[in-house]
Design a protein around this motif. Sequence first.
Motif, mmCIF file in Angstrom:
data_model
loop_
_atom_site.group_PDB
_atom_site.id
_atom_site.type_symbol
_atom_site.label_atom_id
_atom_site.label_comp_id
_atom_site.label_asym_id
_atom_site.label_seq_id
_atom_site.Cartn_x
_atom_site.Cartn_y
_atom_site.Cartn_z
ATOM 1 N N GLY A 57 0.784 -1.231 0.000
ATOM 2 C CA GLY A 57 0.000 0.000 0.000
ATOM 3 C C GLY A 57 0.812 1.275 0.000
ATOM 4 N N PHE A 58 2.115 1.179 0.074
ATOM 5 C CA PHE A 58 2.968 2.363 0.029
ATOM 6 C C PHE A 58 3.556 2.512 -1.371
ATOM 7 N N SER A 59 3.621 3.753 -1.843
ATOM 8 C CA SER A 59 4.242 4.031 -3.142
ATOM 9 C C SER A 59 5.751 4.193 -2.922
ATOM 10 N N VAL A 60 6.511 3.263 -3.472
ATOM 11 C CA VAL A 60 7.961 3.269 -3.300
ATOM 12 C C VAL A 60 8.604 3.561 -4.652
ATOM 13 N N VAL A 61 9.422 4.595 -4.697
ATOM 14 C CA VAL A 61 10.151 4.961 -5.910
ATOM 15 C C VAL A 61 11.596 4.513 -5.722
ATOM 16 N N ILE A 62 12.048 3.659 -6.637
ATOM 17 C CA ILE A 62 13.425 3.162 -6.593
ATOM 18 C C ILE A 62 14.164 3.750 -7.786
ATOM 19 N N GLU A 63 15.254 4.453 -7.517
ATOM 20 C CA GLU A 63 16.091 5.027 -8.572
ATOM 21 C C GLU A 63 17.382 4.225 -8.635
ATOM 22 N N ALA A 64 17.535 3.470 -9.730
ATOM 23 C CA ALA A 64 18.730 2.637 -9.928
ATOM 24 C C ALA A 64 19.744 3.415 -10.760
ATOM 25 N N THR A 65 21.012 3.322 -10.370
ATOM 26 C CA THR A 65 22.091 4.026 -11.058
ATOM 27 C C THR A 65 23.239 3.061 -11.331
ATOM 28 N N ALA A 66 23.749 3.105 -12.557
ATOM 29 C CA ALA A 66 24.909 2.290 -12.903
ATOM 30 C C ALA A 66 26.124 2.860 -12.175
ATOM 31 N N GLU A 67 26.754 2.036 -11.327
ATOM 32 C CA GLU A 67 27.879 2.499 -10.514
ATOM 33 C C GLU A 67 29.225 2.021 -11.035
ATOM 34 N N GLN A 68 29.220 0.865 -11.693
ATOM 35 C CA GLN A 68 30.482 0.301 -12.183
ATOM 36 C C GLN A 68 30.234 -0.423 -13.495
ATOM 37 N N PHE A 69 31.195 -0.306 -14.415
ATOM 38 C CA PHE A 69 31.107 -0.923 -15.731
ATOM 39 C C PHE A 69 32.282 -1.876 -15.878
ATOM 40 N N THR A 70 31.990 -3.144 -16.121
ATOM 41 C CA THR A 70 33.039 -4.138 -16.336
ATOM 42 C C THR A 70 32.982 -4.561 -17.793
ATOM 43 N N TRP A 71 33.995 -4.169 -18.536
ATOM 44 C CA TRP A 71 34.076 -4.430 -19.970
ATOM 45 C C TRP A 71 34.838 -5.729 -20.170
ATOM 46 N N HIS A 72 34.143 -6.792 -20.537
ATOM 47 C CA HIS A 72 34.763 -8.086 -20.798
ATOM 48 C C HIS A 72 35.308 -8.025 -22.227
ATOM 49 N N THR A 73 36.622 -8.045 -22.368
ATOM 50 C CA THR A 73 37.267 -7.789 -23.655
ATOM 51 C C THR A 73 37.260 -8.991 -24.590
ATOM 52 N N GLY A 74 37.085 -10.193 -24.043
ATOM 53 C CA GLY A 74 37.065 -11.378 -24.888
ATOM 54 C C GLY A 74 38.434 -11.915 -25.226
ATOM 55 N N ASP A 75 39.484 -11.318 -24.663
ATOM 56 C CA ASP A 75 40.827 -11.845 -24.885
ATOM 57 C C ASP A 75 41.449 -12.215 -23.533
ATOM 58 N N PRO A 76 42.627 -12.835 -23.532
ATOM 59 C CA PRO A 76 43.213 -13.313 -22.272
ATOM 60 C C PRO A 76 43.505 -12.229 -21.230
ATOM 61 N N THR A 77 43.549 -10.963 -21.622
ATOM 62 C CA THR A 77 43.815 -9.932 -20.621
ATOM 63 C C THR A 77 42.627 -9.739 -19.691
ATOM 64 N N GLY A 78 41.460 -10.255 -20.067
ATOM 65 C CA GLY A 78 40.329 -10.262 -19.144
ATOM 66 C C GLY A 78 39.361 -9.126 -19.290
ATOM 67 N N GLN A 79 39.451 -8.153 -18.396
ATOM 68 C CA GLN A 79 38.409 -7.139 -18.356
ATOM 69 C C GLN A 79 38.965 -5.796 -17.912
#
Length: 142
Positions: free
Chosen positions: A47-69
């Motif tokens: 019964g309560f109106s809850v507003v949730i604001e989600a924010t991207a805090e960290q980006f992990t770029w998976h490079t697809g090569d052996p060096t990882g991310q």
Amino acid sequence: MFSYFERLPLPQLTTQHQPPGNGLSGLPVIFYTESPTTQTFTVDIRGFSVVIEATAEQFTWHTGDPTGQLVTTDPGLPYPDQTIEHSYRSGTYTAYLTVTWGATFTVDGSAAADVPGTTTTDGPPVTFDVLQARPVLTNSYD
């Protein structure tokens, strides 16, 4: 509150790369996302109106090569203002982006409070080739 946050349909951010199509070994590939990095959800909790604001805090770029991310706190930018680059050897690579989301919430217009914990989403993979450029001698007088 975290269980509600965890079940939200957070977006899967798309990995963009430059140059589009094939890359060249010796020249870095630029990564970025143009997807929205904030999302607002309104849910009814007992019964309560809850507003949730989600924010991207960290980006992990998976490079697809052996060096990882590569781990960053920004979504990157396209050329010429790029902030995220990765150099590859020639070959075929599949990259994707994992985003760590944090959130705040308000109940019926109250002051915002942090949702304890974070959750992640994986974006769709993008596959590209990195080619080896070969020098060719030409006679400019012909």
